[in-house]
Every structure is written in C-alpha cells, then in structure tokens.
Scaffold this motif. Structure first.
Motif, PDB file in Angstrom:
ATOM      1  N   ILE A 247      82.858  11.595 -49.001  1.00 20.49           N
ATOM      2  CA  ILE A 247      83.645  10.647 -49.064  1.00 20.49           C
ATOM      3  C   ILE A 247      84.720  11.188 -48.088  1.00 20.49           C
ATOM      4  O   ILE A 247      85.467  10.707 -47.380  1.00 20.49           O
ATOM      5  N   THR A 248      85.061  12.760 -48.543  1.00 18.94           N
ATOM      6  CA  THR A 248      86.581  13.003 -47.696  1.00 18.94           C
ATOM      7  C   THR A 248      85.995  13.199 -45.758  1.00 18.94           C
ATOM      8  O   THR A 248      86.720  13.008 -45.794  1.00 18.94           O
ATOM      9  N   SER A 249      84.652  13.458 -46.336  1.00 16.68           N
ATOM     10  CA  SER A 249      84.660  13.896 -44.528  1.00 16.68           C
ATOM     11  C   SER A 249      85.176  12.752 -43.589  1.00 16.68           C
ATOM     12  O   SER A 249      84.809  12.905 -42.339  1.00 16.68           O
TER      13      SER A 249
ATOM     14  N   THR B 166      85.773   9.561 -44.296  1.00 16.77           N
ATOM     15  CA  THR B 166      87.563   9.227 -44.132  1.00 16.77           C
ATOM     16  C   THR B 166      88.499   9.943 -43.219  1.00 16.77           C
ATOM     17  O   THR B 166      88.996   9.175 -41.924  1.00 16.77           O
ATOM     18  N   THR B 167      88.103  11.308 -43.047  1.00 18.67           N
ATOM     19  CA  THR B 167      87.948  11.634 -41.770  1.00 18.67           C
ATOM     20  C   THR B 167      88.208  11.441 -40.695  1.00 18.67           C
ATOM     21  O   THR B 167      88.131  11.227 -39.562  1.00 18.67           O
TER      22      THR B 167
ATOM     23  N   ARG C  16      79.910  17.581 -56.430  1.00 13.31           N
ATOM     24  CA  ARG C  16      80.648  18.106 -55.542  1.00 13.31           C
ATOM     25  C   ARG C  16      80.245  17.234 -54.324  1.00 13.31           C
ATOM     26  O   ARG C  16      81.116  16.086 -53.038  1.00 13.31           O
TER      27      ARG C  16
ATOM     28  N   ASN D  73      86.651  24.528 -46.571  1.00 12.42           N
ATOM     29  CA  ASN D  73      87.609  24.145 -47.950  1.00 12.42           C
ATOM     30  C   ASN D  73      86.300  23.758 -48.676  1.00 12.42           C
ATOM     31  O   ASN D  73      86.400  24.319 -49.674  1.00 12.42           O
ATOM     32  N   ASP D  74      85.617  22.789 -48.308  1.00  7.47           N
ATOM     33  CA  ASP D  74      84.263  21.714 -48.523  1.00  7.47           C
ATOM     34  C   ASP D  74      83.268  23.071 -49.948  1.00  7.47           C
ATOM     35  O   ASP D  74      83.111  23.384 -50.859  1.00  7.47           O
TER      36      ASP D  74
ATOM     37  N   THR E 235      78.700  18.815 -43.518  1.00 11.30           N
ATOM     38  CA  THR E 235      78.693  17.953 -44.776  1.00 11.30           C
ATOM     39  C   THR E 235      77.646  17.515 -44.794  1.00 11.30           C
ATOM     40  O   THR E 235      76.956  17.859 -46.470  1.00 11.30           O
TER      41      THR E 235
ATOM     42  N   ARG F 175      79.365  13.920 -53.431  1.00  7.87           N
ATOM     43  CA  ARG F 175      80.201  12.621 -53.845  1.00  7.87           C
ATOM     44  C   ARG F 175      81.538  12.594 -52.440  1.00  7.87           C
ATOM     45  O   ARG F 175      81.979  12.435 -51.899  1.00  7.87           O
ATOM     46  N   ALA F 176      82.192  13.654 -53.426  1.00  6.84           N
ATOM     47  CA  ALA F 176      83.824  14.072 -52.727  1.00  6.84           C
ATOM     48  C   ALA F 176      84.014  14.490 -51.794  1.00  6.84           C
ATOM     49  O   ALA F 176      84.788  14.009 -50.877  1.00  6.84           O
ATOM     50  N   ILE F 177      82.884  15.827 -51.580  1.00  7.62           N
ATOM     51  CA  ILE F 177      83.521  16.416 -49.799  1.00  7.62           C
ATOM     52  C   ILE F 177      82.455  15.351 -49.034  1.00  7.62           C
ATOM     53  O   ILE F 177      83.114  15.059 -47.359  1.00  7.62           O
TER      54      ILE F 177
END
Length: 212
Positions: free
Chosen positions: A145-147, A149-150, A139, A109-110, A183, A141-143
């Motif tokens: 932070i998403t990783s 939090t997971t 992208r 997805n990333d 990531t 920072r978004a990638i």
C-alpha cells in the motif's frame, strides 16, 4: 535526440578517424563534458551514500552481514529502473541516474522493516523459515500500500506531455518503476538471502532469540 547523435558520432566518425589518423585525439566539450562530469560526480556521491547506509545498518543490526539483505533493495530497484525506461521508450540519462540515487535511500526502508519483523518472529521461538513466512504475511500489505500510494502520486508526472516535464520524466520513471520492482522482489529475495546467510553460518537465529 542529442544523445543518439553523440553516440552515433562517437561510434562512427570518431572511431573511423582514430583508425585512419591515430595521432589525432578528440576531446569532449560543452554539454558532453558537463554530462561526463555530472555522471562522475554522481557516481562518487552515490558510492559515499551506499557506504553511509551500510554503516548505519551495521549499527542498527549490530551485524556486518544482515545489512546485505536490506541493501539488496538497491540492485532490485535498478532492475525496475531499466525495465521502466524500456517500457516507456526512454533513454537512461543523467536524470534517470539521479532518480535511481534518490530511490536507493527510499527502498531500503521496507527491507529494514521486513528484517526487523523476521528477527522479532525469531525471538518468539519460531524457526527462521517460519519467521520469514510470518514476516512477509504481516508486512506485505503495508509495504504494498505504501508503494502503491507513492506510485499514484508520481503517475501525473509520468503522464505529463509538456516540454517542461520532459526533463523530470526519466527521474520519476526511475523512482516509480524501482519501487514496483522492490515491492515485488523484496518479499522473496530478502528472506531467501537471510536463509542462505544462515546456511553459511553468517546469520545465527539462536543468537537472535537470546538477544531478545
């Protein structure tokens, strides 16, 4: 413990017995047989899943080569799986492979977003190299932070010491460390692969500008 004993049995007793008595054959039964069947079935369905992901990406990007850059997330995830098990002192087991198979559908997805941002930057008249740099800057920072939090959500399971959780720990370790690896590596490898494809004439930046 069971797997180590089985490995020792196969590498020592079975090997020596077959050398001494070549007419004797050994057949796995019980848990060993079930594990082998599960592993074979998992490989088959994983292969079907990889083919499905490639076909979907081919339709999305209208290209047979661009999905390669996205699907590199899968072997990058495997690097994290191996190192994660090594650092935690875990053996690679069937749950580990199940976790990796699950990871394969997550990590692409990333890379899809990253490739899309690169193509959008190309459509804004940036050259490929500049488009890759801007996409990573936009992208990452978004990638990340998403990783993150997971990973934070998976940490309680990784630190669980109860007997019931021991079966899940290899699965969770595969997902957690696979995400960390993708990531870190995706922001370097994906743009590099697109540039290599462009050098080989398999990715035409000028066509991306026209398509926009």
């Amino acid at each position: 413990m069971h797997e180590k004993l089985c490995e020792q049995f196969n590498s020592e007793f079975v090997l020596k017995s077959q050398q001494k008595y070549p007419q004797v054959s050994f057949v796995s039964q019980g848990q060993d047989k079930e594990s082998a069947e599960t592993g074979t079935s998992l490989v088959q369905f994983f292969t079907i899943g990889i083919i499905g992901i490639y076909l979907i990406l081919t339709l999305l990007f209208k290209s047979y080569t661009q999905p390669i850059a996205v699907m590199l997330a899968i072997p990058m995830g495997w690097i994290g799986v191996v190192w994660g098990h090594f650092l935690l002192g875990l053996d690679l087991t069937i749950p580990s492979l199940v976790g990796f198979a699950t990871l394969a559908g997550i990590v692409v997805n990333d890379n899809i977003l990253l490739v899309n941002f690169i193509k959008q930057n190309i459509s804004k008249q940036h050259d490929l190299f500049k488009a890759c740099i801007l996409a990573v800057q936009d992208r990452f920072r978004a990638i990340f932070i998403t990783s993150l939090t997971t990973l934070a959500g998976l940490l309680p399971l990784l630190s669980e010491s109860s007997t019931q959780a021991q079966f899940l720990i290899p699965l969770v370790a595969s997902i957690a460390f696979g995400l960390i690896a993708t990531t870190i590596l995706a922001s370097i490898i994906v743009p590099s692969v697109l540039i290599i494809l462009a050098d080989m004439g398999l990715f035409n930046a000028q066509e991306q500008k026209k398509d926009s």
